[in-house]
Design an enzyme around this catalytic site. Structure first.
Site, PDB file in Angstrom:
ATOM      1  CE  LYS A 168      -1.896   2.174   3.418  1.00 20.87           C
ATOM      2  NZ  LYS A 168      -1.586   3.522   2.895  1.00 20.87           N
ATOM      3  CD  GLU A 241      13.921   0.784   8.522  1.00 24.49           C
ATOM      4  OE1 GLU A 241      14.403   1.767   9.114  1.00 24.49           O
ATOM      5  OE2 GLU A 241      14.536  -0.287   8.350  1.00 24.49           O
ATOM      6  CB  CYS A 275      13.688   8.848   7.026  1.00 27.20           C
ATOM      7  SG  CYS A 275      14.600   7.755   5.948  1.00 27.20           S
ATOM      8  CD  GLU A 371      11.119  13.185  10.876  1.00 23.88           C
ATOM      9  OE1 GLU A 371      10.008  12.777  11.220  1.00 23.88           O
ATOM     10  OE2 GLU A 371      11.891  12.544  10.139  1.00 23.88           O
TER      11      GLU A 371
END
Ligand code: NAD
Length: 467
Positions: A168, A241, A275, A371
């Site tokens: 997905k 992750e 990331c 972040e």
């Protein structure tokens, strides 16, 4: 009716409903995408379950041949897929095409791996073997920043190991994945790889689905926690992750002119939506002003625009939610530090933010502690390298990090004490399919890529025979 289809049990099918996919460079509808219902998810899982015994028992050499076929198809269609990726994701066309070629290379890499039986004991008394068995149906959930390459972290490894899959993509970037599904639909036996798309609601349903044995998830830490909770009931295997807040520590003696362009590239590639982007730069007092100046010049010179336009170096933010979040962080940084480049949006349609450098900011502020996942870099002054390391480690995250110095021993020593899954020295974000990749602390659980990543798509089985 959408030009794009779901792939369920080897057939291309319409979604039970549809949704708009927005081009972030124009804010206009790029295409309608199929949106799978819960019933279609169930059908995809049922197809993957039915296909599992046959695929599991297919010799690994044949499974490798299928992966090679997919690698060839991705490569042959890289230009078209790259263009679509730019239109839905925003990144410059060269980067997008490179990402597609990279996905092809990752498929090829996994064809070089095997799952050999390990013999632990072969004595008069017994024979003890360790086998690696597939798990069953793997659910792969991918975010919107690198739809193609992150898909290729998961699919070839899971399939090589003998699992079947439901894949997905993220709701805002489903098109390149759906296009790929159409291109490869006849390569694999029906049901081995199913591709669905959603509006954001099926990730939780996949995570809790009793027919799925493992979730391989890439995305934010907040959602990763929900995946872990959702998978608990069925004791589903998970690989997570997650987010990062990578620190770079630039040591005394570094040359700002040499280091600044590399730090800039590490922070601003894909407009910071990486990331493992550099999200905090700790710079020694002795070179702080010079580094800030270099970084600001690079930011001012960077060409921001539609990824399809010639010369664009930085594209838009991929979606409005993330754009609003990054603009909010820039506003907070106005009070917490001094903006010396960027700090505003482009005066045109699209989610464009000028690359932004913030100096005279420190830990304990939103931009440093959170972040940002966008084109804004805080540059933090430090005096003592041990103190910089402690501040770098003082984070819920631990994905990547880097130490910069002409003194390799000093850099290496600090690197060994950085609390992150990967530490680079004098570079940042160097990934390859044979190098395992994963996060420490809140940046994830488990690894992808390499032999270690492949092993995570298997169940270890010991066969212990008396003689
Ligand atoms: P996100 O968590 O919002 O979404 C990622 C995916 O999860 C999407 O496909 C989404 O539909 C799905 N999802 C949403 N709710 C779910 C639920 N309850 N259960 C299961 N799945 C659900 O993340 P994002 O905003 O798309 O991606 C950005 C984040 O991803 C950043 O934090 C970034 O650092 C991280 N990221 C990590 C890596 C890595 O390898 N560690 C790589 C890329 C991105």
């Amino acid at each position: 009716m959408s030009d794009y289809k779901l792939l369920i049990n080897g057939a291309l099918v319409d979604g039970d409903s549809e949704l708009d996919v927005i081009n972030p460079a124009t804010e206009e509808v790029l295409a309608r995408a199929p949106r799978a219902s819960k019933a279609q998810l169930d059908a995809a899982v049922a197809a993957a379950q039915a296909a599992f015994p046959g695929w599991r028992d297919t010799p690994i050499a044949e499974r490798k041949a299928k992966l090679t076929e997919i690698a060839d198809i991705i490569q042959a269609n890289a230009v078209e897929l790259g263009r679509l990726l730019t239109q839905e994701q925003g990144k410059p066309i060269g980067d997008a095409t490179g990402e597609v070629y990279g996905a092809s290379a990752f498929f090829r890499y996994f064809t070089m791996l095997d799952l050999p039986v390990k013999v632990l004991d072969d004595s008069e008394a017994r024979k003890v073997e360790v086998h690696r068995r597939p798990l069953g149906v793997v659910g792969a959930i991918v975010p919107w920043n690198f739809p193609m390459i992150l898909m290729a972290f998961k699919v070839p490894a899971a399939l090589l190991a003998g699992n079947t899959m439901v894949l997905k993509p993220a709701p805002t970037t489903p098109l390149s994945t759906l296009k790929l599904a159409a291109l490869i639909k006849d390569v694999l036996p029906p049901g081995v790889l199913n591709v669905i798309a959603d509006g954001g609601e099926l990730g939780a349903a996949m995570t809790a689905h009793p027919g799925i044995r493992k979730i391989s998830y890439t995305g934010s830490t907040a959602t990763g926690k929900k995946v872990m909770a959702g998978a608990a009931d069925a004791l589903k295997r998970i690989t997570l992750e997650l987010g990062g807040n990578d620190a770079s520590i630039v040591l005394e003696g570094s040359d700002p002119k040499t280091v600044a362009p590399k730090i800039f590239a590490g922070a601003f590639q894909n407009s910071g939506q990486v990331c493992i982007a550099i999200k905090r730069a700790y710079v020694h007092d002795s070179i702080y002003d010079a580094m800030c100046e270099e970084l600001a010049q690079l930011a001012d010179a960077a060409v921001v625009g539609d990824g399809l336009e010639q010369g664009t170096q930085l594209g838009p933010i991929q979606n409005k939610t993330q754009y609003d979040r990054v603009m909010g962080l820039i506003e907070s940084a106005r009070a917490d530090g001094k903006i010396i480049a960027g700090g505003e949006r482009l005066d045109r349609k699209g989610y464009f933010i000028k690359p932004t450098i913030v100096r005279d900011i420190t830990d304990g502020t939103r931009l440093v502690d959170e972040e940002q996942f966008g084109p804004v870099l805080p540059v933090i002054r430090y005096h003592d390298a041990e103190d910089a390391l402690a501040r770098a480690n003082n984070s819920e995250y631990g994905l990547g990090g880097s130490i910069w110095s002409p003194d390799l021993d000093a850099a290496y020593d600090l690197a060994t004490r950085m609390e992150s899954g990967t530490v680079w020295v004098n570079k940042h974000a160097d990934l390859a399919p044979n190098i395992p990749f994963g996060g420490a602390k809140g940046s994830g659980i488990g690894v992808e890529l390499g032999e270690e990543g492949l092993a995570e798509f298997t169940q270890l089985q010991v066969i212990n025979v008396a003689r």
